[in-house]
Design an enzyme around this catalytic site. Structure first.
Site, short mmCIF file in Angstrom:
data_model
loop_
_atom_site.label_atom_id
_atom_site.label_comp_id
_atom_site.label_asym_id
_atom_site.label_seq_id
_atom_site.Cartn_x
_atom_site.Cartn_y
_atom_site.Cartn_z
N ARG A 125 -0.06 4.39 -0.40
CA ARG A 125 -0.80 5.62 -0.17
C ARG A 125 -0.25 6.38 1.03
O ARG A 125 0.35 5.80 1.93
CB ARG A 125 -2.29 5.32 0.06
CG ARG A 125 -2.99 4.79 -1.17
CD ARG A 125 -4.42 4.40 -0.86
NE ARG A 125 -4.47 3.27 0.06
CZ ARG A 125 -5.60 2.75 0.53
NH1 ARG A 125 -6.77 3.28 0.17
NH2 ARG A 125 -5.56 1.72 1.34
N ASP A 150 0.86 -1.18 0.00
CA ASP A 150 0.00 0.00 0.00
C ASP A 150 0.90 1.23 0.00
O ASP A 150 1.57 1.51 0.98
CB ASP A 150 -0.92 -0.01 1.23
CG ASP A 150 -2.02 1.04 1.16
OD1 ASP A 150 -1.85 2.01 0.41
OD2 ASP A 150 -3.05 0.88 1.85
#
Length: 211
Positions: A143, A141
């Site tokens: 982000r 991930d």
């Protein structure tokens, strides 16, 4: 046959791009919102977006959804994920609770739409969503949420009720001026198309889904 890709370095999405560039009142199926564009570049083609209820009280514990862009789910209704349904529900909750939705332009958990489609191809060959990202050389991930904090600060918000199932999103607010006073779940019933994906998020990424 699946072959391991070379590691890929992505441009940072943590830029303090919380500069308000433009805004307008937008009527939606869920009610009216102030749509505010934020970017570090005044001519940015894809700025971050805050959809703010016109009666939002920044001094209250504001209901906030931080939603990362998902072209396939948000725009085209893909059933491979629950993103579009989450966005619709978040808009409904923000409308009824005088809150907001922050829409961050970090498609595919930060890898972009082209690489997301490549990851989907790998998933069709038997990898799960985590294995596919790693195989392409990306983080599980990629982000970041600093820009969301900057947007909230710009809007004068210091306490939020965060609509999320993602523990990393909650943890991202442990530092900074904005505090999460409450986590609100946003559970979507799984479908046959996304049940495996959601199971991976719950079992391997720690998302609170109660499948």
């Amino acid at each position: 046959m699946v072959e391991q890709g070379d590691p890929i370095l992505l441009p940072s999405t943590t830029a303090s791009a919380a500069t308000r560039r433009a805004e307008a009142l937008i009527p939606t199926p869920f009610g009216q919102f102030r749509m505010i564009a934020y970017s570090d570049d005044p001519e940015a083609y894809s700025p971050h977006i805050a959809l703010v209820h016109p009666d939002m009280d920044p001094a209250s514990e504001v209901i906030v959804r931080i939603h990362s862009e998902c072209i396939t789910g948000d725009l085209f209704g893909s059933k491979r994920c629950d993103c579009g349904e989450q966005l619709n529900r978040a808009m409904r909750i923000a409308a009824s609770g005088k809150g907001m939705v922050i829409y961050l332009r970090q498609e595919g958990r930060g890898i972009g739409i082209i690489n997301k489609l490549k990851a989907y191809q790998l998933q069709d060959q038997g990898l799960d969503t985590i294995q596919a990202n790693l195989h392409l050389g990306f983080e599980i991930d990629a982000r970041h949420y600093e820009v969301a904090q900057g947007i909230l600060e710009d809007l004068g918000v210091s306490q939020i009720q965060l609509l999320t199932n993602n523990p990393e999103k909650v943890d991202s607010f442990t530092e900074g001026k904005v505090k999460v006073v409450r986590r609100l779940p946003i559970i979507i019933d799984p479908s046959k198309e996304n049940k495996g994906y959601l199971h991976t998020k719950e079992a391997s990424m720690g998302h609170w889904l109660k499948l």
